[in-house]
Each structure stands twice: as structure tokens, then as C-alpha cells.
Scaffold this active site. Structure first.
Site, PDB file in Angstrom:
ATOM      1  N   SER A  72       0.786  -1.243   0.000  1.00  0.00           N
ATOM      2  CA  SER A  72       0.000   0.000   0.000  1.00  0.00           C
ATOM      3  C   SER A  72       0.812   1.284   0.000  1.00  0.00           C
ATOM      4  O   SER A  72       0.229   2.370  -0.056  1.00  0.00           O
ATOM      5  CB  SER A  72      -0.976   0.000   1.179  1.00  0.00           C
ATOM      6  N   THR A 139     -10.699 -13.444  -2.722  1.00  0.00           N
ATOM      7  CA  THR A 139      -9.962 -14.140  -1.668  1.00  0.00           C
ATOM      8  C   THR A 139      -8.479 -13.796  -1.700  1.00  0.00           C
ATOM      9  O   THR A 139      -7.826 -13.869  -2.751  1.00  0.00           O
ATOM     10  CB  THR A 139     -10.123 -15.662  -1.812  1.00  0.00           C
ATOM     11  N   TYR A 177     -10.669   2.201   5.489  1.00  0.00           N
ATOM     12  CA  TYR A 177      -9.601   1.925   4.530  1.00  0.00           C
ATOM     13  C   TYR A 177     -10.093   0.930   3.483  1.00  0.00           C
ATOM     14  O   TYR A 177     -10.578  -0.148   3.819  1.00  0.00           O
ATOM     15  CB  TYR A 177      -8.411   1.350   5.283  1.00  0.00           C
ATOM     16  N   SER A 178      -9.965   1.280   2.202  1.00  0.00           N
ATOM     17  CA  SER A 178     -10.494   0.439   1.142  1.00  0.00           C
ATOM     18  C   SER A 178      -9.633   0.532  -0.112  1.00  0.00           C
ATOM     19  O   SER A 178      -9.408   1.624  -0.649  1.00  0.00           O
ATOM     20  CB  SER A 178     -11.932   0.849   0.802  1.00  0.00           C
ATOM     21  N   ASN A 179      -9.155  -0.610  -0.593  1.00  0.00           N
ATOM     22  CA  ASN A 179      -8.373  -0.631  -1.828  1.00  0.00           C
ATOM     23  C   ASN A 179      -9.173  -0.110  -3.013  1.00  0.00           C
ATOM     24  O   ASN A 179      -8.606   0.446  -3.959  1.00  0.00           O
ATOM     25  CB  ASN A 179      -7.901  -2.060  -2.120  1.00  0.00           C
ATOM     26  N   GLY A 318       2.947  -0.825   4.065  1.00  0.00           N
ATOM     27  CA  GLY A 318       2.139  -1.643   3.189  1.00  0.00           C
ATOM     28  C   GLY A 318       2.584  -3.086   3.162  1.00  0.00           C
ATOM     29  O   GLY A 318       3.665  -3.434   3.638  1.00  0.00           O
TER      30      GLY A 318
END
Length: 369
Positions: A72, A139, A177-179, A318
């Protein structure tokens, strides 16, 4: 390709012995991590060191300028490109994301600012939580991830997984927090520039700073040059298994966690960012302004180490799904910078439990004088 440290760096490192830093590195190994490589810049100069092993079964230490998956930390790079485009008038922070990506059906209340600050409420495509209950996405653990770790994903595919789930909260009403937020930012970058994300990162950041060992890998799965091996320990039918995951396809987290780099390149990048060479004022100030309960700016965490440790630092750490971790910390003026790459081995560690104490000791050794 990544190379070993230069003669100048070796000489500088040899001049100053830093036993407190070497001990702090050893703390990670003692906690069960496979290895760590670190680069520190402060008023005493530059220091590099490593501890642990480069590969299971070998006594060699991790290379001190080896390549590793930075996870990240990629978000800081993505935010930097977005803010450059804001400065050029091509993106507006408070414009709806749907203005740039009209075909995806994104809630018009969600703005670019919300993406960068993780306040959009969009489901994280690698899994998210509703009212304390985890809802799976793509997954990223166990045998299923191991079997699919070379699968190629397209950014639109990731976003569609997120948009197929209900929002976690109303846009702007909370922070999570979100990708998904940063993969959407990648798509906006490509839309407004007409070029690939990789090309824009290369043109705007990597080439001007001479970051030859930093790569947006796309579907590339191999770390270049010297590198430490990372491992994933997982359980199948009650039996523990360990697999080498130094090769993995991180298109799974495009724009949010897919890049690879070295400690030296990360140091150069965060130094340039902190010194105003990549993002102009007042956008740099906004980038470094903490927001919400996370204390998150635009692609940066704002952390107060306390008066005895230099006060505020800006950081983004990250990790990809497994095997690797990255650290990137800097003072506001770039005079103190710590960058590191960490690998996991075959020890039965709990990262959530074992990582924080080792990190706290490392930051104390590096920043508290």
C-alpha cells in the site's frame, strides 16, 4: 535491475556504527519474521542494515538494496499523481468520481477527495465488514489465494466486485480503509490523461527522480535483481504448509498495492514529496493534513511520535497479500527518513500481534534521540 549498495553508501555506513539500529532490526527476526532490510537518513548521515535471512535454508542476510513488493505504499504514489493532475486543472478534488467514470454507476455523492481520504463508503473488493461481520470479496488468504496468486485482474474487474456489494456507509459519513478507492483513482488517472497508469507514474515520478528500481508491474510476477524471499504459512485440513511467494501477481490491488521498489528508491521518492518537488502548495499541505479518526491525509498517514521523537511524521506502510511488508516514514522536511522491506518466513507468527512491538522499538531507535 536492482543493484547492491554503492561504494559510497557502504563507506558511509561503515563510518558510523549504529548498534541501536541493528538491535532494532534483530527484534523483527526474534519476533519470528524472516528478514528485514532498512535504510535510514538522519543528521548522522545515511545508514543501511539488514537482519535475518535472504532465503530459508541460507545464512545470507537480506540484500540491503534488494527489490520487494511495497504493497500500500503504492497509494502514496497514486495520490501524488492525482494531485499533480489537480494542479493542472484536469481533476477537481470535490467533483463527483462519476463525472470521470460515468459508465460504472458510482454514487454521485462520492468525490475524488473521498477516494483519497477513504471516506467514500465503497466496499473493499478484498473483503469488508458490515456491523462487525466480515463479508468476503476476492480471496486473499489460504489455499485459494495460493492457487490463484498468478491470476491477472483488470482494474475494472476489481471495481465491479466492489460495486456489486452495498456501501459500507453513506459517502462522507465515516472513514474506512479500502483498496477500491485507489483502484478507482487509477481509472480516473487513465481516463483524464488518455495514458496508462504505469506510463503516467513513469513520466511524472519515476523518470524525473531516477527511480530505476521502482516498477508498476502490471502482470509481472517476478522481483528483479537481488531480493529476499517471502513466505506464506497457511493451514489446510489441520496441516500447516509454507510456500515461497516472492513471485505473485499483484494486479489484484492495482493502483492500491501493486508496486515493487527498493529502500533507496522509496527514500528518494518520499524525500522529493516532502520537499515539495512533486506536489505544489497548497495541495501538499492538504495531502499532509490528517482527516477523520484514521488521521489520514491524501495517501499519507499522519503520526505523532511525541516531543521526544521529533513530533509529526508522515508515513505509509504496506504489504501485499502475503510474504512482504514495507515501511516508509519521513519528517516534514525530509531530514529524517526511514524505509524498509520486511519478509515473513516459516515461523508461526501473528502479524497483528507480533509486528507492532517490533515496529515501536524500531521507530524509537530511529527517531527518538
Amino acid at each position: 535491475m536492482a543493484t547492491s549498495d554503492s561504494t559510497a553508501t557502504k563507506t558511509a555506513a561503515a563510518v558510523q556504527e549504529r548498534p541501536e539500529m541493528q538491535q532494532a532490526l534483530q527484534e523483527f527476526v526474534d519476533a519470528g519474521f524472516g528478514g528485514i532490510q532498512l535504510r535510514l537518513h538522519d543528521k548522522q548521515g545515511d545508514w543501511v542494515g539488514s537482519a535475518g535471512v535472504r532465503k530459508l535454508g541460507s545464512a545470507a542476510k537480506p540484500p540491503t538494496n534488494g527489490s520487494f513488493w511495497v504493497g500500500s505504499v503504492t497509494k502514496t504514489v497514486t495520490a501524488t499523481v492525482v494531485l499533480q493532475l489537480v494542479a493542472e486543472g484536469k481533476i477537481k478534488l470535490d467533483a463527483p468520481v462519476s463525472d470521470y467514470l460515468p459508465t460504472l454507476g458510482i454514487d454521485r455523492r462520492i468525490t475524488m477527495r473521498m477516494l483519497l481520504q477513504h471516506t467514500s463508503g465503497l466496499f473493499n473488493y478484498t473483503g469488508d465488514t458490515y456491523d462487525g461481520k466480515f463479508t468476503p470479496g476476492i480471496t486473499v488468504a489460504g489455499q485459494e489465494w495460493v492457487d490463484n496468486r498468478f491470476r491477472c485482474y483488470q482494474p475494472e474487474e476489481l471495481v465491479k466486485v466492489a460495486l456489486s456489494k452495498p456501501p459500507v456507509f453513506a459517502p462522507g459519513s465515516d472513514q474506512r480503509y479500502s483498496n477500491t478507492n485507489y483502484t478507482l483513482a487509477l481509472l480516473v488517472i487513465e481516463k483524464v490523461t488518455g495514458h496508462s497508469y504505469a506510463d503516467e507514474v513513469q513520466r511524472r515520478i519515476l523518470r524525473p527522480l531516477g527511480l530505476k528500481n521502482t516498477v508498476v508491474p502490471g502482470n509481472r510476477s517476478q522481483l528483479p535483481g537481488p531480493h529476499a524471499h517471502g513466505y506464506y504459512r497457511y493451514q489446510v485440513d489441520g496441516e500447516w504448509k509454507v510456500v515461497d511467494v516472492s513471485r505473485q501477481n499483484l494486479s489484484l490491488v492495482a493502483g492500491a498495492g501493486d508496486m515493487l521498489s527498493t529502500t533507496k528508491d522509496l527514500q528518494t521518492f518520499i524525500s522529493a514529496l516532502m520537499r515539495g518537488k512533486l506536489v505544489p502548495e497548497p495541495l501538499l499541505t492538504e495531502m499532509r493534513t490528517p482527516y477523520g479518526p484514521y488521521g489520514y491525509g491524501f495517501g499519507l498517514w499522519v503520526q505523532d511520535l511525541g516531543p521526544d521523537c521529533g513530533g509529526i511524521v508522515y508515513q505509509h506502510n504496506g504489504s501485499p497479500p502475503a510474504g512482504y511488508g514495507a515501511l516508509m516514514y519521513s519528517s516534514a522536511d525530509g531530514s529524517r527518513i526511514l524505509t524498509a522491506g520486511i519478509t515473513t518466513g516459516d515461523a508461526p507468527i501473528d502479524v497483528l500481534t507480533d509486528f507492532p512491538p517490533a515496529l515501536a522499538k524500531l521507530l524509537k531507535a530511529a527517531f527518538c534521540k
